[in-house]
Design an enzyme around this catalytic site. Structure first.
Site: not given
Length: 325
Positions: A117, A141, A145
């Site tokens: 991401s 989140y 990643k």
């Protein structure tokens, strides 16, 4: 070529699978259907289960000899949810990914493409980034990643596997053939909220209006999901010749939320009203990419405009409920 696609019944994974099929690549789908849809795996080799299930991974490789690569799309991806449940996000995105790579090594798989991401970047003053920009993930989140990328780099440094991270910017649109699209009726991202406002006849809320951008609203690089899928196909064909382990996938242009709403109203048959609201937990001003590496290594550029992405998203929204039981 055969490839295993984790999260292959989700929005991006299913689109990648369709692009693979169109390119003569045979996809094997693995999805636990927490957010994926069984309908998106119809007509494809499909295994329902978890990426951390070692016996299931062994079974997939035993029953499908010749899997040459894995596209790892399985993840939880909603920023506010990650703020509310960081333990769940680290477990699903990091712990299970580590288990998954261990299972791949045991089965002799030496190539993996990781769906990463662009949210891991620290954008410069002009909001642009490239693959060498500093990393500063701002949500649980995004940190999952970044942690996965570092973890995979450590594994690949000493074990017989190479892992390419494709850092996505902001996917919009649907498969132009309308085979698949965004499965959620109430997605949390800006375009999803615009479509919700359009369907319900209520105003769209711009969350955050004091960012250091041209109009105060967040800026993103909205890339059509079919262009993303095409980049995965290019990466699969060129995997062994690539001289980088990270590639950004975006249009190379920034669009603010207010500009996205204006584009939406140019495409939709009736306009949505716009109101301002406070920023959501975990949201950031945003960024867009300089795309030189993707052009050089993958021969890839985006083909679809933001307006086309909005049009395909609206077309899919009109079909979604009839396609998904």
């Amino acid at each position: 070529m055969r490839v295993l696609i984790t999260g292959g019944a989700g929005y991006i994974g299913s689109t990648v699978a369709s692009a693979c099929l169109d390119a003569g690549i045979e996809p094997m789908i693995l999805d636990n259907l927490v957010t994926g849809r069984r309908e998106f795996a119809e007509g494809r080799v499909f295994y329902e289960g978890d990426i951390s299930d070692g016996p299931l991974i062994d079974k997939i490789f035993a029953e499908n000899p010749g899997i040459e690569a894995v596209v790892h799309c399985a993840a939880l991806i909603v920023v506010p949810d990650s703020v509310a449940d960081p333990v769940g996000y680290y477990r699903a995105n990091v712990t299970k990914s580590l288990e998954f790579v261990d299972h791949l090594l045991r089965n002799g798989c030496q190539r993996m493409i990781f769906s990463s991401s662009a949210s891991i970047y620290q954008a410069g003053a002009d909001h642009t980034v490239d693959e060498d920009s500093p990393l500063a993930p701002q949500s649980p989140y995004a940190r999952t990643k970044a942690v996965c990328e570092a973890m995979f780099a450590d594994v690949a440094a000493t074990r017989p596997i190479r892992i390419l991270s494709l850092r996505y910017f902001n996917p919009i649109g649907a498969d132009p053939a309308m085979r698949t699209g965004l499965q959620l009726r109430r997605p949390s991202h800006a375009l999803g909220k615009m479509i919700e406002a359009y369907e319900e006849g209520v105003p769209f809320r711009i969350t955050g209006t004091d960012y250091p951008t041209s109009d105060g609203t967040g800026i993103r690089d909205y890339v059509h999901v079919w262009d993303l899928a095409a980049a995965h196909v290019a990466a699969l064909w060129r995997f062994d010749s690539l001289d980088a382990d990270v590639i950004n996938l975006g249009t190379g242009a920034g669009t603010t939320v207010r500009e996205l709403a204006e584009a939406f109203n140019r495409v939709a048959d009736r306009p949505i009203d716009v109101v301002e609201a406070p920023a959501r937990p975990g949201d950031v001003a945003g960024a867009y990419t300089r795309s030189d590496r993707a052009r050089r290594l993958l021969g890839w550029e985006t083909r679809y405009t933001v307006e086309q992405g909005i049009r395909h998203s609206l077309d899919w929204a009109a079909l979604r409920d009839s396609r998904l039981a």
